[in-house]
Design an enzyme around this catalytic site. Sequence first.
Site, PDB file in Angstrom:
ATOM      1  CG  HIS A 139      30.497  66.158  32.558  1.00 46.34           C
ATOM      2  ND1 HIS A 139      29.689  67.017  31.857  1.00 46.34           N
ATOM      3  CD2 HIS A 139      31.236  66.941  33.399  1.00 46.34           C
ATOM      4  CE1 HIS A 139      29.922  68.261  32.244  1.00 46.34           C
ATOM      5  NE2 HIS A 139      30.847  68.256  33.177  1.00 46.34           N
ATOM      6  CG  HIS A 213      34.531  69.894  30.728  1.00 47.54           C
ATOM      7  ND1 HIS A 213      35.225  70.756  31.546  1.00 47.54           N
ATOM      8  CD2 HIS A 213      33.391  69.603  31.389  1.00 47.54           C
ATOM      9  CE1 HIS A 213      34.540  70.952  32.656  1.00 47.54           C
ATOM     10  NE2 HIS A 213      33.415  70.265  32.587  1.00 47.54           N
ATOM     11  CD  GLU A 350      31.347  72.613  30.773  1.00 46.91           C
ATOM     12  OE1 GLU A 350      30.760  71.535  30.911  1.00 46.91           O
ATOM     13  OE2 GLU A 350      31.613  73.355  31.735  1.00 46.91           O
TER      14      GLU A 350
HETATM   15  C1  GLA Z   1      30.947  71.039  34.661  1.00 49.29           C
HETATM   16  C2  GLA Z   1      29.973  71.099  35.766  1.00 49.29           C
HETATM   17  C3  GLA Z   1      30.690  71.493  37.010  1.00 49.29           C
HETATM   18  C4  GLA Z   1      31.800  70.536  37.314  1.00 49.29           C
HETATM   19  C5  GLA Z   1      32.726  70.474  36.172  1.00 49.29           C
HETATM   20  C6  GLA Z   1      33.786  69.441  36.392  1.00 49.29           C
HETATM   21  O1  GLA Z   1      31.334  72.273  34.243  1.00 49.29           O
HETATM   22  O2  GLA Z   1      28.904  71.949  35.512  1.00 49.29           O
HETATM   23  O3  GLA Z   1      29.790  71.523  38.060  1.00 49.29           O
HETATM   24  O4  GLA Z   1      31.280  69.277  37.544  1.00 49.29           O
HETATM   25  O5  GLA Z   1      32.032  70.184  34.991  1.00 49.29           O
HETATM   26  O6  GLA Z   1      34.449  69.591  37.614  1.00 49.29           O
END
Ligand code: GLA
Length: 385
Positions: A139, A213, A350
């Site tokens: 991210h 997110h 997402e």
């Molecule tokens: C995304 C990732 C997860 C986790 C979340 C945040 O969805 O795919 O594995 O890292 O973000 O906790």
Amino acid sequence: MGDGGFQMNVQATLLSAAILLLAGCRSEPQPMTTPSSDRAFGKTPEGVEVRLYTLRNAHGMRATITNFGGIVTSLVVPDRAGRPGDIVLGFDSLEGYLRGSPYFGAIVGRYANRIAGARFTLEGTSHRLAANDHGNALHGGVRGFDKVVWDAIPFADSTRSGLRLHQVSADGEEGYPGRLDVTVTYEVTDANELRITYHATTDKATVLNLSHHGYFNLAGRAAPDILGHELLLAADRYTPVDASLIPTGEIASVDGTPFDFRTATPIGDRIDADDRQLRYGKGYDHNFVVLGTPGTLRLAARVRDPESGRTMEVLTTEPGIQFYSGNFLDGTLVGKGGATYGHRAGLCLETQHFPDSPHHAAFPTTLLRPGQAFRSETIYRFAAQ
Ligand code: GLA
């Protein structure tokens, strides 16, 4: 009524029709939505002021968004009885987000999801990224777009209330090449949608993958988890991962697996099935290949909470969608109104490019070159039945 009266009536009707027409053509249409409002939300440790903007529509839908990380801090949607409820996880104060948030409601970038080994090679040059997830980049790195204070401009017109967020990410930020000019626009529309559009340009070849997110729990604060939500995913295929959630490169069929959500199925039905992929994710944490043509807006997912009757449709131009069932939530985070966010208290959908695309030539490219414009659109559309 004589002929004269009839004619006068016709004339009056024509006159009022003309007035209505003229009113409709005025350069400033009558707002149907309530214009957005804003207030202070605190200061970052560097002393930068952060604000909170509220976008509303005429049907009781309301999104509150801060320019810190472009975070949607609350999203109020009526249930089937018309009762409003906040259907996203988050914190009451800026401190909550500063202290450490698992990306609650944020814009994630430059590269949403993971890049293996926190490095990639582009046109012969290798780039070292900030590693923040077991040696991988997740991210956007240590200070991704979820932690940036964006410039914000609220706006409203006849059918929507919006917030335009803009920032320039410096060449080399978190290891990514290119000075990136990014605009993310949130809109709440009279069709009960939260619409997000992304636009970016660069001055050097780079990779880019932007997402939102949000953690949704359509029951509002009433339900402890999302296991009873029914999910449909418009996907025949998904990208299996290794133990650190990096795609293996395979694009596998969902047929006969717990990943088949082609007909709506309660999330809890198969989440604890004896399946290696589910063990790796501690539940669902996988990228699905959205049916249809990337670049065109099409249905990717539909979620329904049978208790409240709320439904959410996700439409996107992106090639993929990460379904994350909130597996890392463990009850240690205290959120809005003192709520404890336990295991699987919220779900994320997402919309994105596939994770780790820079290492997989067979995945849709995430390359952005100077002179090209990155554009992407995602709609979260709500109803209650
Ligand atoms: C995304 C990732 C997860 C986790 C979340 C945040 O969805 O795919 O594995 O890292 O973000 O906790």
